[in-house]
Design a protein around this motif. Structure first.
Motif, mmCIF file in Angstrom:
data_model
loop_
_atom_site.group_PDB
_atom_site.id
_atom_site.type_symbol
_atom_site.label_atom_id
_atom_site.label_comp_id
_atom_site.label_asym_id
_atom_site.label_seq_id
_atom_site.Cartn_x
_atom_site.Cartn_y
_atom_site.Cartn_z
ATOM 1 N N ILE A 72 0.745 -1.306 0.035
ATOM 2 C CA ILE A 72 -0.009 0.027 0.129
ATOM 3 C C ILE A 72 0.681 1.364 0.012
ATOM 4 C CG2 ILE A 72 -1.692 1.412 1.225
ATOM 5 C CD1 ILE A 72 -2.755 -1.247 -0.145
ATOM 6 N N ASP A 73 0.608 2.122 -0.843
ATOM 7 C CA ASP A 73 1.224 3.387 -1.174
ATOM 8 C C ASP A 73 0.392 4.557 -0.468
ATOM 9 O OD1 ASP A 73 3.839 4.608 -2.616
ATOM 10 O OD2 ASP A 73 1.933 6.119 -2.936
ATOM 11 N N CYS A 74 0.686 5.246 0.260
ATOM 12 C CA CYS A 74 -0.257 6.567 0.676
ATOM 13 C C CYS A 74 0.559 8.045 0.206
ATOM 14 C CB CYS A 74 -0.012 6.613 2.018
ATOM 15 S SG CYS A 74 -1.338 5.203 2.628
ATOM 16 N N ASP A 75 1.472 7.892 -0.904
ATOM 17 C CA ASP A 75 1.963 9.129 -1.160
ATOM 18 C C ASP A 75 0.825 10.186 -1.804
ATOM 19 O OD1 ASP A 75 4.309 8.037 -0.621
ATOM 20 O OD2 ASP A 75 5.167 7.932 -2.587
ATOM 21 N N PRO A 114 -7.754 5.428 -6.962
ATOM 22 C CA PRO A 114 -7.124 4.324 -7.183
ATOM 23 C C PRO A 114 -6.016 4.121 -8.082
ATOM 24 C CG PRO A 114 -9.151 4.325 -8.190
ATOM 25 C CD PRO A 114 -8.925 5.572 -7.676
ATOM 26 N N TYR A 115 -4.825 4.499 -7.574
ATOM 27 C CA TYR A 115 -3.509 4.750 -8.314
ATOM 28 C C TYR A 115 -2.614 3.485 -8.360
ATOM 29 C CZ TYR A 115 -0.745 6.933 -4.703
ATOM 30 O OH TYR A 115 -0.329 7.226 -3.582
ATOM 31 N N GLY A 151 -7.511 1.775 -12.384
ATOM 32 C CA GLY A 151 -6.818 2.856 -11.805
ATOM 33 C C GLY A 151 -6.000 3.638 -12.823
ATOM 34 N N ILE A 152 -5.316 4.355 -12.180
ATOM 35 C CA ILE A 152 -4.231 5.277 -12.955
ATOM 36 C C ILE A 152 -2.788 5.099 -12.808
ATOM 37 C CG2 ILE A 152 -5.939 6.963 -13.880
ATOM 38 C CD1 ILE A 152 -4.600 8.813 -11.563
ATOM 39 N N TRP A 153 -1.988 5.254 -13.651
ATOM 40 C CA TRP A 153 -0.648 5.238 -13.190
ATOM 41 C C TRP A 153 -0.208 6.677 -12.704
ATOM 42 C CZ3 TRP A 153 3.828 6.327 -16.774
ATOM 43 C CH2 TRP A 153 5.379 6.290 -16.076
ATOM 44 N N GLY A 154 -0.202 6.455 -11.248
ATOM 45 C CA GLY A 154 0.231 7.741 -10.629
ATOM 46 C C GLY A 154 1.206 8.025 -9.570
ATOM 47 N N ASP A 155 2.217 7.067 -9.898
ATOM 48 C CA ASP A 155 3.550 7.215 -8.972
ATOM 49 C C ASP A 155 4.545 6.155 -9.530
ATOM 50 O OD1 ASP A 155 5.037 8.598 -7.236
ATOM 51 O OD2 ASP A 155 3.872 7.989 -5.611
ATOM 52 N N THR A 156 5.593 6.611 -9.171
ATOM 53 C CA THR A 156 6.896 5.691 -9.248
ATOM 54 C C THR A 156 7.631 5.208 -8.317
ATOM 55 O OG1 THR A 156 8.535 7.479 -9.834
ATOM 56 C CG2 THR A 156 7.215 6.622 -11.700
ATOM 57 N N ASN A 157 8.223 4.183 -8.121
ATOM 58 C CA ASN A 157 9.133 3.914 -6.759
ATOM 59 C C ASN A 157 10.551 4.206 -6.832
ATOM 60 O OD1 ASN A 157 10.731 2.054 -5.027
ATOM 61 N ND2 ASN A 157 8.548 1.386 -4.647
ATOM 62 N N GLY A 158 11.024 4.870 -6.109
ATOM 63 C CA GLY A 158 12.549 5.387 -6.131
ATOM 64 C C GLY A 158 13.378 4.036 -5.485
ATOM 65 N N THR A 160 13.795 -0.579 -5.315
ATOM 66 C CA THR A 160 13.598 -1.565 -5.955
ATOM 67 C C THR A 160 12.215 -2.406 -5.756
ATOM 68 O OG1 THR A 160 14.980 -3.040 -4.416
ATOM 69 C CG2 THR A 160 15.939 -1.721 -6.308
ATOM 70 N N SER A 161 11.427 -1.893 -4.986
ATOM 71 C CA SER A 161 10.139 -2.493 -4.821
ATOM 72 C C SER A 161 9.096 -2.495 -6.116
ATOM 73 C CB SER A 161 9.385 -2.050 -3.489
ATOM 74 O OG SER A 161 10.209 -2.444 -2.360
ATOM 75 N N THR A 162 8.347 -3.454 -6.126
ATOM 76 C CA THR A 162 7.272 -3.312 -7.280
ATOM 77 C C THR A 162 6.003 -4.113 -6.441
ATOM 78 O OG1 THR A 162 7.689 -5.811 -7.809
ATOM 79 C CG2 THR A 162 8.916 -3.909 -8.987
ATOM 80 N N GLY A 163 4.812 -3.831 -7.421
ATOM 81 C CA GLY A 163 3.600 -4.235 -6.633
ATOM 82 C C GLY A 163 3.126 -3.189 -5.646
ATOM 83 N N GLU A 164 2.937 -1.845 -5.943
ATOM 84 C CA GLU A 164 2.330 -1.244 -4.885
ATOM 85 C C GLU A 164 1.146 -0.343 -5.593
ATOM 86 O OE1 GLU A 164 5.306 1.166 -2.286
ATOM 87 O OE2 GLU A 164 6.266 1.042 -4.324
ATOM 88 N N ALA A 165 0.382 -0.182 -4.713
ATOM 89 C CA ALA A 165 -0.940 0.551 -5.389
ATOM 90 C C ALA A 165 -1.241 1.514 -4.025
ATOM 91 C CB ALA A 165 -2.036 -0.281 -5.844
ATOM 92 N N SER A 166 -2.227 2.508 -4.450
ATOM 93 C CA SER A 166 -2.884 3.396 -3.288
ATOM 94 C C SER A 166 -3.703 2.525 -2.502
ATOM 95 C CB SER A 166 -3.666 4.487 -4.035
ATOM 96 O OG SER A 166 -4.603 4.109 -4.746
ATOM 97 N N LEU A 167 -3.902 2.997 -1.217
ATOM 98 C CA LEU A 167 -4.900 2.570 -0.189
ATOM 99 C C LEU A 167 -6.262 2.302 -1.073
ATOM 100 C CD1 LEU A 167 -5.541 1.379 2.388
ATOM 101 C CD2 LEU A 167 -6.246 3.819 2.938
ATOM 102 N N ALA A 168 -6.713 3.335 -1.865
ATOM 103 C CA ALA A 168 -7.967 3.102 -2.519
ATOM 104 C C ALA A 168 -8.101 2.015 -3.567
ATOM 105 C CB ALA A 168 -8.120 4.474 -3.401
#
Length: 232
Positions: A72-75, A114-115, A151-158, A160-168
């Motif tokens: 879960i990403d909350c950015d 939902p990103y 959802g939308i492509w809303g963020d990137t990871n700085g 080496t993790s993958t498989g992240e999405a917003s709480l929504a």
């Protein structure tokens, strides 16, 4: 020929209504889950997944004999609101904040929008999704829990993790798992699909960016999502 195409799209749209998994997408999900990626674009990353180009005109995350999990990403805006309050790594803005501001909101809200976090910047290995034809704030499909959600492509990871999405997005996929900013879905059964092309972006007027809840936002991009899934 034209009427046949219209009929096909109408059929796909009716199958996809209610976020039921269309037969074609289910077949792709089952077909590619076992084994590994044969057209690896980058990876594997820390969780074992790679960015994969095995399906024409899309890029998806693929693990060995699996897909990916959902952290879960909350950015973004309201990054400590609601169940994001315990996020240990939340950032104050998303990758495409400057564009989002032109849509009439300060930034994406992980509790509402939902990103998907897609692409890895400044890490080794790394992956630049834009270099492969994925457009910022484009519609993505997420196959999870036997359904498809958009959802939308809303963020990137700085890192080496993958498989992240917003709480929504997490709550749409797994409404009974009580996800939070520090508690995601561990199973590597989530398929994240990003589509190439300029027609994947809803833009300022093609989505309800000012929605107050994730259901309303998701509904506003569903027709575009159905169209993109229909051409797989």
């Amino acid at each position: 020929m034209r009427s046949s195409t219209v009929l096909t799209l109408a059929t796909v749209g009716s199958i996809a209504s209610g976020y039921q998994l269309p037969a074609k997408l289910k077949s792709l999900y089952d077909q590619h889950k076992s084994g590994s990626c044969s057209k690896k674009l980058a990876g594997p990353f820390s969780g074992g997944a790679s960015y994969c180009g095995d399906i024409a005109n899309v890029i998806f995350l693929k693990g060995n004999g699996a897909y990916d999990n959902m952290d879960i990403d909350c950015d973004g805006a309201n990054r400590t609101g609601g169940a994001c309050a315990n996020d240990p790594s939340g950032q104050g803005e998303t990758a495409f904040k400057d564009t989002v501001k032109t849509y009439g909101i300060p930034d994406l809200d992980a509790n509402v929008h939902p990103y998907v976090v897609f692409g890895n910047d400044g890490s080794s290995p790394s992956f630049n999704a834009q270099a492969h034809g994925i457009k910022p704030l484009s519609v993505m499909a997420v196959v999870c829990n036997g359904q498809v959600h958009y959802g939308i492509w809303g963020d990137t990871n700085g890192g080496t993790s993958t498989g992240e999405a917003s709480l929504a997005m997490g709550n749409l996929c797994f409404p009974n798992e009580h996800l939070t900013g520090n508690n995601g879905h561990d199973g590597k059964d989530v398929l994240y699909i990003a589509f190439t092309g300029a027609d994947t972006v809803p833009g300022k007027n093609g989505a309800n960016w000012k929605a107050k809840n994730s259901d309303d936002f998701a509904k506003s991009i569903k027709s575009l999502g159905d169209k993109l899934v229909g051409r797989l």
